[in-house]
Design a protein around this motif. Structure first.
Motif, PDB file in Angstrom:
ATOM      1  N   ALA A   1      50.506  55.194  26.227  1.00  0.00           N
ATOM      2  CA  ALA A   1      51.723  55.837  26.730  1.00  0.00           C
ATOM      3  C   ALA A   1      51.413  56.743  27.915  1.00  0.00           C
ATOM      4  CB  ALA A   1      52.394  56.627  25.617  1.00  0.00           C
ATOM      5  N   LEU A   2      50.337  57.508  27.825  1.00  0.00           N
ATOM      6  CA  LEU A   2      49.967  58.390  28.929  1.00  0.00           C
ATOM      7  C   LEU A   2      49.595  57.596  30.174  1.00  0.00           C
ATOM      8  CD1 LEU A   2      47.881  61.144  27.067  1.00  0.00           C
ATOM      9  CD2 LEU A   2      50.253  61.274  27.869  1.00  0.00           C
ATOM     10  N   THR A   3      48.887  56.490  29.969  1.00  0.00           N
ATOM     11  CA  THR A   3      48.522  55.641  31.102  1.00  0.00           C
ATOM     12  C   THR A   3      49.760  55.072  31.776  1.00  0.00           C
ATOM     13  OG1 THR A   3      46.406  55.064  30.067  1.00  0.00           O
ATOM     14  CG2 THR A   3      47.214  53.601  31.810  1.00  0.00           C
TER      15      THR A   3
ATOM     16  N   ALA B   1      46.131  65.124  29.942  1.00  0.00           N
ATOM     17  CA  ALA B   1      46.247  65.051  28.478  1.00  0.00           C
ATOM     18  C   ALA B   1      45.997  66.391  27.794  1.00  0.00           C
ATOM     19  CB  ALA B   1      45.285  63.996  27.926  1.00  0.00           C
ATOM     20  N   GLU B   2      45.093  67.208  28.328  1.00  0.00           N
ATOM     21  CA  GLU B   2      44.741  68.461  27.654  1.00  0.00           C
ATOM     22  C   GLU B   2      45.491  69.669  28.193  1.00  0.00           C
ATOM     23  OE1 GLU B   2      42.994  68.280  24.951  1.00  0.00           O
ATOM     24  OE2 GLU B   2      42.842  66.124  25.351  1.00  0.00           O
ATOM     25  N   ARG B   3      46.385  69.454  29.135  1.00  0.00           N
ATOM     26  CA  ARG B   3      47.130  70.575  29.692  1.00  0.00           C
ATOM     27  C   ARG B   3      48.310  70.953  28.792  1.00  0.00           C
ATOM     28  NH1 ARG B   3      47.646  70.015  36.285  1.00  0.00           N
ATOM     29  NH2 ARG B   3      45.422  69.642  36.712  1.00  0.00           N
ATOM     30  N   ALA B   4      48.760  72.195  28.931  1.00  0.00           N
ATOM     31  CA  ALA B   4      49.971  72.647  28.248  1.00  0.00           C
ATOM     32  C   ALA B   4      51.179  72.307  29.122  1.00  0.00           C
ATOM     33  CB  ALA B   4      49.906  74.151  28.005  1.00  0.00           C
ATOM     34  N   PRO B   5      52.358  72.163  28.524  1.00  0.00           N
ATOM     35  CA  PRO B   5      53.543  71.805  29.315  1.00  0.00           C
ATOM     36  C   PRO B   5      53.817  72.747  30.482  1.00  0.00           C
ATOM     37  CG  PRO B   5      54.021  71.500  26.989  1.00  0.00           C
ATOM     38  CD  PRO B   5      52.658  72.138  27.071  1.00  0.00           C
TER      39      PRO B   5
ATOM     40  N   GLN C   1      58.886  65.685  32.491  1.00  0.00           N
ATOM     41  CA  GLN C   1      59.823  64.625  32.130  1.00  0.00           C
ATOM     42  C   GLN C   1      59.078  63.350  31.766  1.00  0.00           C
ATOM     43  OE1 GLN C   1      62.448  63.742  30.615  1.00  0.00           O
ATOM     44  NE2 GLN C   1      63.847  64.708  32.064  1.00  0.00           N
ATOM     45  N   ARG C   2      57.955  63.080  32.428  1.00  0.00           N
ATOM     46  CA  ARG C   2      57.141  61.921  32.065  1.00  0.00           C
ATOM     47  C   ARG C   2      56.546  62.076  30.669  1.00  0.00           C
ATOM     48  NH1 ARG C   2      55.645  62.316  37.612  1.00  0.00           N
ATOM     49  NH2 ARG C   2      56.155  60.428  38.789  1.00  0.00           N
ATOM     50  N   VAL C   3      56.139  63.296  30.325  1.00  0.00           N
ATOM     51  CA  VAL C   3      55.628  63.538  28.971  1.00  0.00           C
ATOM     52  C   VAL C   3      56.716  63.256  27.942  1.00  0.00           C
ATOM     53  CG1 VAL C   3      54.667  65.252  27.384  1.00  0.00           C
ATOM     54  CG2 VAL C   3      53.938  65.239  29.777  1.00  0.00           C
TER      55      VAL C   3
ATOM     56  N   ALA D   1      58.765  59.537  23.745  1.00  0.00           N
ATOM     57  CA  ALA D   1      59.795  58.645  23.214  1.00  0.00           C
ATOM     58  C   ALA D   1      59.283  57.216  23.120  1.00  0.00           C
ATOM     59  CB  ALA D   1      61.042  58.712  24.099  1.00  0.00           C
ATOM     60  N   LEU D   2      58.611  56.740  24.155  1.00  0.00           N
ATOM     61  CA  LEU D   2      58.159  55.348  24.185  1.00  0.00           C
ATOM     62  C   LEU D   2      57.101  55.055  23.133  1.00  0.00           C
ATOM     63  CD1 LEU D   2      57.920  54.734  28.034  1.00  0.00           C
ATOM     64  CD2 LEU D   2      59.591  53.747  26.466  1.00  0.00           C
ATOM     65  N   VAL D   3      56.246  56.040  22.846  1.00  0.00           N
ATOM     66  CA  VAL D   3      55.137  55.799  21.922  1.00  0.00           C
ATOM     67  C   VAL D   3      55.641  55.490  20.511  1.00  0.00           C
ATOM     68  CG1 VAL D   3      54.702  58.147  21.041  1.00  0.00           C
ATOM     69  CG2 VAL D   3      52.773  56.602  21.475  1.00  0.00           C
TER      70      VAL D   3
END
Length: 384
Positions: free
Chosen positions: A137-139, A147-151, A160-162, A167-169
């Motif tokens: 999903a991240l890719t 991946a390791e960052r906070a929002p 918005q991508r996160v 949702a997609l995962v």
């Protein structure tokens, strides 16, 4: 598509996209039986894999409809069905759906990775499966490096991508969007709507998108559902909604429009003979447009044609002669306001030559492309 892209798509695609059916769906808030319904007995079939947009002004019922599909609101009457199963009383977390919110709704104390993994952990998947699906999903969202960052360490577009990856995962049968792009700046909105549409097409997930932004609806949708005061005015492709609106409300809400009163001399078989701007025209017509009945002619600004009047200028506007009131230069086009006997008409001229431009006060001949006009009745009845 590369092997890696194929593997990512496979890991995110639901086993089968869902079919959503709304049947006489109704929602009234409060206990007053005489209160106006927020949603008033609407019927709608959303096909598997379809991207459909609920579009309309504030208070039209589009968000209430979405929330009833999601399970956040209980219908006052009617049915919400998924793959022909009644789900009115099914809790939101038990529906095979996922929602992307306007506010992103990310957990601020969790990393990007853990935000995306949250739902999978609730399903008690193995750590190996969770990692594989989250990484896919991240890719797909170009977020692997975050991946390791906070929002709070991300931009609005990245957040918005996160939310979309989260949702997609879950591999939902139906993906719901509640005005997800309204917090982004204009340029990023355009970029994100392209990314959302690309992903939806590649994954084939049934998607319901709510917006009041007509550009989003026109560029992203397979079909648009135009809503007004709790009812559906029209359901059709973006092209048909724009070119053949079912009502004056739809015509006025979608795009820019000129409305001219027209005398109908003959109507039938989808055509009408009318008189406007001092001459007779044959134009496409709504099925309910009839001889002797009040009607309005829709002309989009880009369909108006202007020509310089050679020789002596007329003393005043009349017939097909009009007077240029103002002009606005947009680079790729010039927009004119033309005073005519039928009222002020807006004309958009794309990429004109310098010798084809007009000054305020100049008289011009006004015409329009008959095949791109649209005659509508004035009875105010929604639907086709």
């Amino acid at each position: 598509m590369s092997q890696q892209s194929s593997e990512i798509a496979e890991s995110l695609t639901p086993a089968a996209p869902g079919r959503v059916s709304l049947r006489q769906l109704r929602k009234v808030y409060g206990d007053d039986p005489g209160a106006a319904p927020a949603v008033d007995d609407i019927d709608l079939e959303i096909e598997p894999g379809e991207f459909i947009t609920l579009l309309g002004p504030s208070g039209c019922g589009k968000t209430t409809t979405l929330r009833m599909i999601a399970g956040f609101e209980t219908p006052t009457g009617g049915q919400v069905r998924l793959d022909d199963q009644l789900i009115n009383r099914v809790a939101p977390n038990h529906r095979p759906m996922a929602m992307v919110f306007q506010s992103y709704a990310l957990f601020p104390h969790l990393s990007v990775y853990d935000n995306v993994a949250f739902g999978l952990k609730l399903r008690k998947l193995s750590a190996q499966d969770i990692r594989a699906q989250v990484e896919a999903a991240l890719t797909s969202m170009n977020l692997s490096q975050f991946a390791e960052r906070a929002p709070h360490q991300l931009s609005g577009g990245q957040q918005q991508r996160v939310a979309l990856a989260r949702a997609l995962v879950m591999r939902p049968k139906v993906l719901l969007f509640d005005e997800p792009l309204s917090n982004l700046d204009a340029k990023l909105r355009v970029q994100m709507r392209g990314e959302i549409r690309r992903l939806q097409r590649s994954l084939g997930i049934t998607s319901v998108f709510v917006t009041h932004d007509q550009d989003e609806a026109m560029t992203m949708s397979d079909r648009i559902v135009v809503m007004n005061v709790g009812v559906i005015e029209q359901v059709d492709t973006p092209q048909e909604v724009y070119r053949r609106p079912a009502s004056v409300f739809v015509a006025d809400f979608i795009g820019r429009a000129n409305f001219l009163d027209a005398a109908v001399h003959q109507a039938g078989d989808g055509q009408a003979r009318i008189e406007v701007l001092g001459r007779s025209w044959t134009v496409p017509a709504h099925a309910r447009a009839a001889h002797g009945q009040p009607a309005t002619l829709l002309i989009r600004p880009e369909s108006v044609r202007l020509a310089r009047i050679e020789g002596d200028a007329p003393a005043r506007v009349g017939g097909s002669a009009g007077r240029t009131v103002s002009s606005m230069f947009y680079g790729e086009s010039i927009e004119y306001e033309i005073e005519t006997e039928a009222g002020t008409i807006v004309a958009a001229v794309h990429d004109p030559h310098e010798d084809q431009t007009f000054e305020p006060g100049e008289f011009v001949e006004v015409a329009f492309e008959e095949g791109r006009a649209w005659l509508m009745p004035l009875d105010g009845e929604p639907g086709r």
